[in-house]
Design a protein around this motif. Structure first.
Motif, PDB file in Angstrom:
ATOM      1  N   ALA A 265      56.122  49.172  64.290  1.00 17.11           N
ATOM      2  CA  ALA A 265      56.835  50.151  63.452  1.00 17.11           C
ATOM      3  C   ALA A 265      56.034  50.570  62.230  1.00 17.11           C
ATOM      4  O   ALA A 265      56.427  51.508  61.525  1.00 17.11           O
ATOM      5  CB  ALA A 265      58.180  49.569  63.019  1.00 17.11           C
ATOM      6  N   ILE A 266      54.927  49.919  61.955  1.00 15.60           N
ATOM      7  CA  ILE A 266      54.125  50.252  60.779  1.00 15.60           C
ATOM      8  C   ILE A 266      53.426  51.593  60.981  1.00 15.60           C
ATOM      9  O   ILE A 266      52.834  51.854  62.030  1.00 15.60           O
ATOM     10  CB  ILE A 266      53.094  49.136  60.498  1.00 15.60           C
ATOM     11  N   SER A 267      53.485  52.444  59.975  1.00 14.32           N
ATOM     12  CA  SER A 267      52.901  53.781  60.077  1.00 14.32           C
ATOM     13  C   SER A 267      51.379  53.717  60.068  1.00 14.32           C
ATOM     14  O   SER A 267      50.778  52.725  59.634  1.00 14.32           O
ATOM     15  CB  SER A 267      53.374  54.649  58.910  1.00 14.32           C
ATOM     16  N   ASP A 268      50.760  54.786  60.530  1.00 15.00           N
ATOM     17  CA  ASP A 268      49.300  54.851  60.554  1.00 15.00           C
ATOM     18  C   ASP A 268      48.714  54.766  59.152  1.00 15.00           C
ATOM     19  O   ASP A 268      47.676  54.142  58.938  1.00 15.00           O
ATOM     20  CB  ASP A 268      48.840  56.148  61.230  1.00 15.00           C
ATOM     21  N   SER A 269      49.387  55.401  58.188  1.00 18.55           N
ATOM     22  CA  SER A 269      48.872  55.385  56.818  1.00 18.55           C
ATOM     23  C   SER A 269      48.920  53.981  56.230  1.00 18.55           C
ATOM     24  O   SER A 269      47.992  53.544  55.544  1.00 18.55           O
ATOM     25  CB  SER A 269      49.664  56.359  55.940  1.00 18.55           C
ATOM     26  N   THR A 270      50.012  53.257  56.506  1.00 13.41           N
ATOM     27  CA  THR A 270      50.116  51.876  56.014  1.00 13.41           C
ATOM     28  C   THR A 270      49.105  50.981  56.708  1.00 13.41           C
ATOM     29  O   THR A 270      48.479  50.125  56.074  1.00 13.41           O
ATOM     30  CB  THR A 270      51.535  51.328  56.235  1.00 13.41           C
ATOM     31  N   ARG A 271      48.918  51.189  57.997  1.00 18.57           N
ATOM     32  CA  ARG A 271      47.932  50.387  58.724  1.00 18.57           C
ATOM     33  C   ARG A 271      46.535  50.630  58.165  1.00 18.57           C
ATOM     34  O   ARG A 271      45.751  49.684  58.020  1.00 18.57           O
ATOM     35  CB  ARG A 271      47.961  50.724  60.218  1.00 18.57           C
ATOM     36  N   SER A 272      46.224  51.859  57.817  1.00 19.35           N
ATOM     37  CA  SER A 272      44.921  52.170  57.235  1.00 19.35           C
ATOM     38  C   SER A 272      44.756  51.457  55.896  1.00 19.35           C
ATOM     39  O   SER A 272      43.667  50.945  55.578  1.00 19.35           O
ATOM     40  CB  SER A 272      44.785  53.683  57.048  1.00 19.35           C
ATOM     41  N   LYS A 273      45.827  51.411  55.116  1.00 22.23           N
ATOM     42  CA  LYS A 273      45.787  50.725  53.822  1.00 22.23           C
ATOM     43  C   LYS A 273      45.605  49.227  54.017  1.00 22.23           C
ATOM     44  O   LYS A 273      44.823  48.576  53.301  1.00 22.23           O
ATOM     45  CB  LYS A 273      47.075  51.007  53.051  1.00 22.23           C
ATOM     46  N   LEU A 274      46.309  48.656  54.982  1.00 16.75           N
ATOM     47  CA  LEU A 274      46.177  47.232  55.285  1.00 16.75           C
ATOM     48  C   LEU A 274      44.746  46.894  55.696  1.00 16.75           C
ATOM     49  O   LEU A 274      44.190  45.875  55.283  1.00 16.75           O
ATOM     50  CB  LEU A 274      47.151  46.844  56.402  1.00 16.75           C
ATOM     51  N   ARG A 275      44.161  47.751  56.499  1.00 19.27           N
ATOM     52  CA  ARG A 275      42.773  47.530  56.934  1.00 19.27           C
ATOM     53  C   ARG A 275      41.830  47.557  55.738  1.00 19.27           C
ATOM     54  O   ARG A 275      40.951  46.700  55.602  1.00 19.27           O
ATOM     55  CB  ARG A 275      42.363  48.601  57.950  1.00 19.27           C
ATOM     56  N   GLN A 276      42.031  48.531  54.853  1.00 20.46           N
ATOM     57  CA  GLN A 276      41.181  48.645  53.666  1.00 20.46           C
ATOM     58  C   GLN A 276      41.274  47.390  52.797  1.00 20.46           C
ATOM     59  O   GLN A 276      40.249  46.851  52.357  1.00 20.46           O
ATOM     60  CB  GLN A 276      41.614  49.867  52.856  1.00 20.46           C
ATOM     61  N   ILE A 277      42.499  46.931  52.542  1.00 18.16           N
ATOM     62  CA  ILE A 277      42.695  45.765  51.683  1.00 18.16           C
ATOM     63  C   ILE A 277      42.176  44.504  52.360  1.00 18.16           C
ATOM     64  O   ILE A 277      41.566  43.637  51.710  1.00 18.16           O
ATOM     65  CB  ILE A 277      44.178  45.606  51.312  1.00 18.16           C
ATOM     66  N   MET A 278      42.382  44.393  53.652  1.00 19.95           N
ATOM     67  CA  MET A 278      41.942  43.184  54.349  1.00 19.95           C
ATOM     68  C   MET A 278      40.420  43.065  54.337  1.00 19.95           C
ATOM     69  O   MET A 278      39.874  41.975  54.108  1.00 19.95           O
ATOM     70  CB  MET A 278      42.470  43.177  55.783  1.00 19.95           C
ATOM     71  N   PHE A 279      39.723  44.156  54.566  1.00 15.16           N
ATOM     72  CA  PHE A 279      38.260  44.111  54.499  1.00 15.16           C
ATOM     73  C   PHE A 279      37.799  43.819  53.075  1.00 15.16           C
ATOM     74  O   PHE A 279      36.800  43.121  52.876  1.00 15.16           O
ATOM     75  CB  PHE A 279      37.660  45.411  55.027  1.00 15.16           C
ATOM     76  N   ARG A 280      38.517  44.338  52.093  1.00 17.23           N
ATOM     77  CA  ARG A 280      38.164  44.032  50.702  1.00 17.23           C
ATOM     78  C   ARG A 280      38.336  42.537  50.431  1.00 17.23           C
ATOM     79  O   ARG A 280      37.477  41.913  49.795  1.00 17.23           O
ATOM     80  CB  ARG A 280      39.042  44.849  49.758  1.00 17.23           C
ATOM     81  N   MET A 281      39.439  41.952  50.902  1.00 18.14           N
ATOM     82  CA  MET A 281      39.664  40.524  50.704  1.00 18.14           C
ATOM     83  C   MET A 281      38.561  39.703  51.362  1.00 18.14           C
ATOM     84  O   MET A 281      38.073  38.718  50.791  1.00 18.14           O
ATOM     85  CB  MET A 281      41.024  40.114  51.274  1.00 18.14           C
ATOM     86  N   MET A 282      38.162  40.093  52.567  1.00 19.15           N
ATOM     87  CA  MET A 282      37.133  39.343  53.278  1.00 19.15           C
ATOM     88  C   MET A 282      35.796  39.415  52.562  1.00 19.15           C
ATOM     89  O   MET A 282      35.044  38.430  52.522  1.00 19.15           O
ATOM     90  CB  MET A 282      37.020  39.848  54.715  1.00 19.15           C
ATOM     91  N   ARG A 283      35.490  40.581  51.973  1.00 12.16           N
ATOM     92  CA  ARG A 283      34.249  40.696  51.194  1.00 12.16           C
ATOM     93  C   ARG A 283      34.323  39.815  49.950  1.00 12.16           C
ATOM     94  O   ARG A 283      33.371  39.113  49.619  1.00 12.16           O
ATOM     95  CB  ARG A 283      33.997  42.147  50.802  1.00 12.16           C
ATOM     96  N   GLU A 284      35.452  39.866  49.248  1.00  9.08           N
ATOM     97  CA  GLU A 284      35.605  39.106  48.014  1.00  9.08           C
ATOM     98  C   GLU A 284      35.650  37.597  48.269  1.00  9.08           C
ATOM     99  O   GLU A 284      35.331  36.807  47.381  1.00  9.08           O
ATOM    100  CB  GLU A 284      36.863  39.561  47.271  1.00  9.08           C
ATOM    101  N   ALA A 285      36.022  37.207  49.484  1.00  9.88           N
ATOM    102  CA  ALA A 285      36.036  35.788  49.851  1.00  9.88           C
ATOM    103  C   ALA A 285      34.696  35.347  50.430  1.00  9.88           C
ATOM    104  O   ALA A 285      34.536  34.176  50.796  1.00  9.88           O
ATOM    105  CB  ALA A 285      37.149  35.522  50.861  1.00  9.88           C
ATOM    106  N   SER A 286      33.747  36.282  50.526  1.00 14.42           N
ATOM    107  CA  SER A 286      32.413  36.012  51.103  1.00 14.42           C
ATOM    108  C   SER A 286      32.484  35.646  52.581  1.00 14.42           C
ATOM    109  O   SER A 286      31.605  34.958  53.101  1.00 14.42           O
ATOM    110  CB  SER A 286      31.699  34.903  50.319  1.00 14.42           C
TER     111      SER A 286
END
Length: 210
Positions: free
Chosen positions: A147-168
Motif C-alpha cells: 500500500a506504500i506509494s511510489d513517492s514514499t518508497r522513493s523517500k524510504l530508499r533515499q533515507i535507507m541508503f543515507r543511513m547505510m553510508r553514515e553507518a559505514s
C-alpha cells in the motif's frame, strides 16, 4: 537471495524512517540523557525540553526525536552505556546500525538478505535498484508494504541508503564495505544477541546461520 518464500509471522514491517538518517550525534545526545530504569517516553520528553537549545532545529521536533528514541529503546542498558561512555565514533555508528536493524525488520532483512548476500558473492556494488527489487518481493506477501506509494518508497530508499553510508556499511559510491568490529564491541554484541553480527558484511557467526 531469500526473497521468494513468504516470510514467517514476525515483527510487522514498520516503515517510519522517512526523514533524517542515522542521527549519530543526536542519538548519542538523547542516549546520554537516558537514566537506567527510566521509561524512554520520559527520556523523550526531557529531550524535547533540552533539545530546543542543544539540537539543530531539524531534529529538535517531536517526530525526529521519537524516531531516535524508537531505535535507542532497542538497546540494553550496557549497550547504551557503551554508546555514550566508551565507544569511539565508528563503534557508535555500528551500534546505531544494530539499533536500526532491531527497530525495523525491513532494514534488518535487507542487510542480511541483500547486502551480506552480495558481499559473499563478491558483488560489492549496491545499485539503488536492489532496494526496489527487494521491496517489491516483500510487498508480494505484505499488504502494508504493497500500500506504500511510489513517492514514499522513493523517500524510504533515499533515507535507507543515507543511513547505510553514515553507518559505514556502504561507501559514498554505494559499494559494500567490509566491517571490522573492535574486540569490546564484538564481545558486547555476542553477549547480548550474537545474531546481530549478521547485519554486518564480512562478519562471520561461528556455528550459527543468519
Amino acid at each position: 537471495m531469500a526473497q521468494k518464500a513468504a516470510p514467517a509471522a514476525k515483527q510487522p514491517y514498520k516503515m517510519s524512517f522517512t526523514s533524517g538518517g542515522l542521527f549519530l550525534t543526536e542519538s548519542v545526545f538523547v542516549a546520554d540523557l537516558h537514566r537506567i530504569g527510566e521509561d524512554w517516553k520520559d527520556t523523550l520528553e526531557r529531550a524535547l525540553q533540552e533539545g530546543a537549545t542543544s539540537l539543530p532545529k531539524a531534529v529538535s521536533n517531536r517526530r525526529s526525536l521519537r524516531e531516535i528514541v524508537n531505535r535507542l529503546m532497542t538497546l540494553g542498558d550496557e549497550e547504551v552505556r557503551f554508546l555514550t561512555e566508551d565507544a569511539v565514533r565508528q563503534e557508535q555508528q555500528y551500534l546505531l546500525w544494530i539499533a536500526t536493524c532491531r527497530a525495523y525488520r525491513f532494514v534488518r532483512e535487507f542487510a542480511v538478505e541483500v547486502i551480506c548476500d552480495r558481499y559473499l558473492s563478491y558483488q560489492l556494488e549496491l545499485p539503488l535498484e536492489t532496494f526496489d527489487i527487494f521491496f517489491e518481493a516483500k510487498a508480494e506477501w505484505d499488504d502494508g508494504l504493497a500500500a506504500i506509494s511510489d513517492s514514499t518508497r522513493s523517500k524510504l530508499r533515499q533515507i535507507m541508503f543515507r543511513m547505510m553510508r553514515e553507518a559505514s556499511i556502504i561507501s559514498a559510491e554505494n559499494r559494500i564495505q567490509s566491517t571490522y568490529l573492535s574486540a569490546p564491541l564484538r564481545n558486547l554484541i555476542e553477549a547480548t544477541n550474537p545474531r546481530d553480527l549478521s547485519v554486518f558484511p564480512g562478519i562471520m557467526i561461528e556455528g550459527m546461520q543468519s
